[in-house]
Design a protein around this motif. Structure first.
Motif, PDB file in Angstrom:
ATOM      1  N   LEU A 156      -2.107  -8.654 -10.939  1.00  0.00           N
ATOM      2  CA  LEU A 156      -1.884  -8.702  -9.418  1.00  0.00           C
ATOM      3  C   LEU A 156      -1.304  -7.365  -8.792  1.00  0.00           C
ATOM      4  CD1 LEU A 156      -1.587 -10.302  -6.778  1.00  0.00           C
ATOM      5  CD2 LEU A 156       0.548 -10.983  -7.592  1.00  0.00           C
ATOM      6  N   THR A 157      -0.788  -6.605  -9.545  1.00  0.00           N
ATOM      7  CA  THR A 157      -0.388  -5.292  -9.233  1.00  0.00           C
ATOM      8  C   THR A 157      -1.472  -4.506  -9.357  1.00  0.00           C
ATOM      9  OG1 THR A 157       1.976  -5.588 -10.032  1.00  0.00           O
ATOM     10  CG2 THR A 157       1.245  -3.261  -9.581  1.00  0.00           C
ATOM     11  N   ALA A 158      -2.286  -4.350 -10.431  1.00  0.00           N
ATOM     12  CA  ALA A 158      -3.527  -3.589 -10.243  1.00  0.00           C
ATOM     13  C   ALA A 158      -4.434  -3.900  -9.134  1.00  0.00           C
ATOM     14  CB  ALA A 158      -4.182  -3.958 -11.740  1.00  0.00           C
ATOM     15  N   SER A 159      -4.568  -5.246  -8.845  1.00  0.00           N
ATOM     16  CA  SER A 159      -5.455  -5.649  -8.003  1.00  0.00           C
ATOM     17  C   SER A 159      -4.961  -4.852  -6.455  1.00  0.00           C
ATOM     18  CB  SER A 159      -5.683  -6.953  -7.739  1.00  0.00           C
ATOM     19  OG  SER A 159      -6.368  -7.454  -6.626  1.00  0.00           O
ATOM     20  N   ILE A 160      -3.638  -4.913  -6.275  1.00  0.00           N
ATOM     21  CA  ILE A 160      -2.990  -4.413  -4.958  1.00  0.00           C
ATOM     22  C   ILE A 160      -3.342  -2.824  -5.041  1.00  0.00           C
ATOM     23  CG2 ILE A 160      -1.018  -4.335  -3.535  1.00  0.00           C
ATOM     24  CD1 ILE A 160      -0.132  -6.966  -4.547  1.00  0.00           C
ATOM     25  N   LEU A 161      -3.107  -2.378  -5.994  1.00  0.00           N
ATOM     26  CA  LEU A 161      -3.140  -0.943  -6.037  1.00  0.00           C
ATOM     27  C   LEU A 161      -4.582  -0.371  -5.505  1.00  0.00           C
ATOM     28  CD1 LEU A 161      -0.940   0.059  -9.188  1.00  0.00           C
ATOM     29  CD2 LEU A 161      -0.499   0.541  -6.915  1.00  0.00           C
ATOM     30  N   ASP A 162      -5.547  -1.118  -5.947  1.00  0.00           N
ATOM     31  CA  ASP A 162      -6.892  -0.742  -5.833  1.00  0.00           C
ATOM     32  C   ASP A 162      -7.364  -0.944  -4.207  1.00  0.00           C
ATOM     33  OD1 ASP A 162      -7.529   0.114  -8.193  1.00  0.00           O
ATOM     34  OD2 ASP A 162      -8.165  -2.098  -8.827  1.00  0.00           O
ATOM     35  N   LYS A 163      -6.292  -1.349  -3.629  1.00  0.00           N
ATOM     36  CA  LYS A 163      -6.745  -1.755  -2.035  1.00  0.00           C
ATOM     37  C   LYS A 163      -6.171  -0.569  -1.575  1.00  0.00           C
ATOM     38  CE  LYS A 163      -7.870  -5.871  -2.502  1.00  0.00           C
ATOM     39  NZ  LYS A 163      -8.205  -5.970  -3.970  1.00  0.00           N
ATOM     40  N   PRO A 164      -6.790  -0.471  -0.278  1.00  0.00           N
ATOM     41  CA  PRO A 164      -6.326   0.691   0.596  1.00  0.00           C
ATOM     42  C   PRO A 164      -4.821   0.441   1.159  1.00  0.00           C
ATOM     43  CG  PRO A 164      -8.287   0.164   1.751  1.00  0.00           C
ATOM     44  CD  PRO A 164      -7.809  -1.080   0.570  1.00  0.00           C
ATOM     45  N   PHE A 165      -4.149   1.759   0.902  1.00  0.00           N
ATOM     46  CA  PHE A 165      -2.423   1.804   1.099  1.00  0.00           C
ATOM     47  C   PHE A 165      -1.818   0.823   0.035  1.00  0.00           C
ATOM     48  CE2 PHE A 165      -4.372   2.227   5.298  1.00  0.00           C
ATOM     49  CZ  PHE A 165      -3.954   3.666   5.834  1.00  0.00           C
ATOM     50  N   GLY A 166      -2.618   0.607  -1.108  1.00  0.00           N
ATOM     51  CA  GLY A 166      -2.063  -0.480  -2.115  1.00  0.00           C
ATOM     52  C   GLY A 166      -0.646   0.133  -2.724  1.00  0.00           C
ATOM     53  N   ARG A 167      -0.761   1.451  -3.122  1.00  0.00           N
ATOM     54  CA  ARG A 167       0.598   2.015  -3.431  1.00  0.00           C
ATOM     55  C   ARG A 167       1.769   1.714  -2.441  1.00  0.00           C
ATOM     56  NH1 ARG A 167      -0.741   7.956  -6.106  1.00  0.00           N
ATOM     57  NH2 ARG A 167       1.212   7.503  -7.168  1.00  0.00           N
ATOM     58  N   TRP A 168       1.535   1.834  -1.456  1.00  0.00           N
ATOM     59  CA  TRP A 168       2.574   1.794  -0.399  1.00  0.00           C
ATOM     60  C   TRP A 168       3.010   0.447  -0.391  1.00  0.00           C
ATOM     61  CZ3 TRP A 168       5.407   5.691   1.453  1.00  0.00           C
ATOM     62  CH2 TRP A 168       4.517   6.649   1.610  1.00  0.00           C
ATOM     63  N   LEU A 169       2.076  -0.616  -0.638  1.00  0.00           N
ATOM     64  CA  LEU A 169       2.235  -1.912  -0.709  1.00  0.00           C
ATOM     65  C   LEU A 169       3.119  -2.349  -1.792  1.00  0.00           C
ATOM     66  CD1 LEU A 169      -1.035  -3.633   0.898  1.00  0.00           C
ATOM     67  CD2 LEU A 169       1.192  -3.454   1.925  1.00  0.00           C
TER      68      LEU A 169
END
Length: 289
Positions: A156-169
């Motif tokens: 799940l974290t990897a999926s979010i990191l791949d999104k725009p602004f993922g690191r911030w999220l």
């Protein structure tokens, strides 16, 4: 004419308000029963997590540190009937958290503080909804639910990191978990959690038990959340989803520290205490709806 229109608008608003109250009044018994059943189910989950961690810390019986989903699978191995009850309770708790988040029965409001609390309730509802889904999958015989455990957290974290602004999220999620942890520890220290209980309905022994289990349980849960939130922040800073770990990972980290068995054992006892406190909440929690 304007006066007539204003009067009509007020009448409509009053009718809508009364209709809403009627709907709430009709559904309140079911909502309250589901919520209380949900608190009990949450208590079972944390008690199982704590018992398994204690086995890891102090016994040679091959216990393991695990999170909530691991506890659900452990329950599934022991009793299908209990698993069914857990699934119903967890979905009830998730629905109650959604009610708290969207309908705001406790009057938290729409200011920054109120919306932050309601956002936390929404996140809690999603987490327990996922646990309920895991339980239902196991009931259906689909084996290990996909995306569970540490692998699920990391995926799940990897999926979010791949999104725009993922690191911030991911970083914001970690900060939110840390804030929740600090709030739980503060609530334990100040005994603010007692305000959520109908203490007038308790006898003296029950009040003492609620105080002790609440303080110990919220403190231990807060420590575990602090570690979990820190892992999320590290995952964002290093852009590395393997850094993300859930409750099981937090307990495993404690076990690897100097005096690890004692640290793990103390937190595990606290999680069992939180389970006991959840059972008291199931009976005495103020349910406002």
């Amino acid at each position: 004419m304007a006066r007539t229109t204003s009067t009509s608008g007020s009448t409509l608003e009053e009718s809508a308000r009364q209709a809403g109250q009627a709907v709430r009044g009709a559904s309140r018994p079911w909502v309250e029963k589901l919520a209380r059943f949900g608190y009990a189910a949450r208590g079972v989950v944390y008690a199982v997590v704590g018992i398994l961690a204690i086995q890891t810390a102090f016994s040679g019986r091959g216990g393991q540190t695990t999170g909530a989903e691991g506890a659900i699978r452990t329950i599934a191995e022991q009793s299908r009937i209990l698993l069914v009850l857990m699934a119903i309770g967890l979905i009830g708790y998730a629905l109650w958290r959604f009610v708290q988040a969207f309908l705001d029965p406790e009057g938290l409001g729409r200011d920054a503080k109120g919306m932050a609390k309601r956002g936390a309730m929404l996140a809690s509802g999603l987490v327990y909804g996922g646990l309920a889904l895991t339980a239902f999958r196991l009931i259906a015989g689909s084996g290990d639910a996909a995306g569970s455990g540490q692998g699920g957290n990391q995926a799940l974290t990897a999926s979010i990191l791949d999104k725009p602004f993922g690191r911030w999220l991911v970083a914001l999620a970690g900060i939110a978990v840390i804030a929740s942890a600090l709030h739980q520890i503060w609530s334990a220290y100040t005994k603010r959690f007692e305000r959520k209980l109908n203490t007038a309905e308790m006898n003296e022994q029950e009040r003492r038990m609620a105080l002790r289990t609440g303080q110990l349980g919220l403190s231990a849960r807060g420590i575990a959340f602090l570690i979990t939130g820190w892992f999320l922040v590290q995952a964002a800073l290093k852009y590395d989803p393997s850094q993300a770990r859930g409750l099981g990972g937090a307990l495993e980290t404690l076990a690897r520290q100097p005096y690890g068995p004692w640290l793990l054992g103390l937190v595990a006892l606290g999680l069992i205490a939180f389970g006991a406190y959840s059972f008291l909440e199931a009976r005495y929690r103020r349910i406002v709806f």
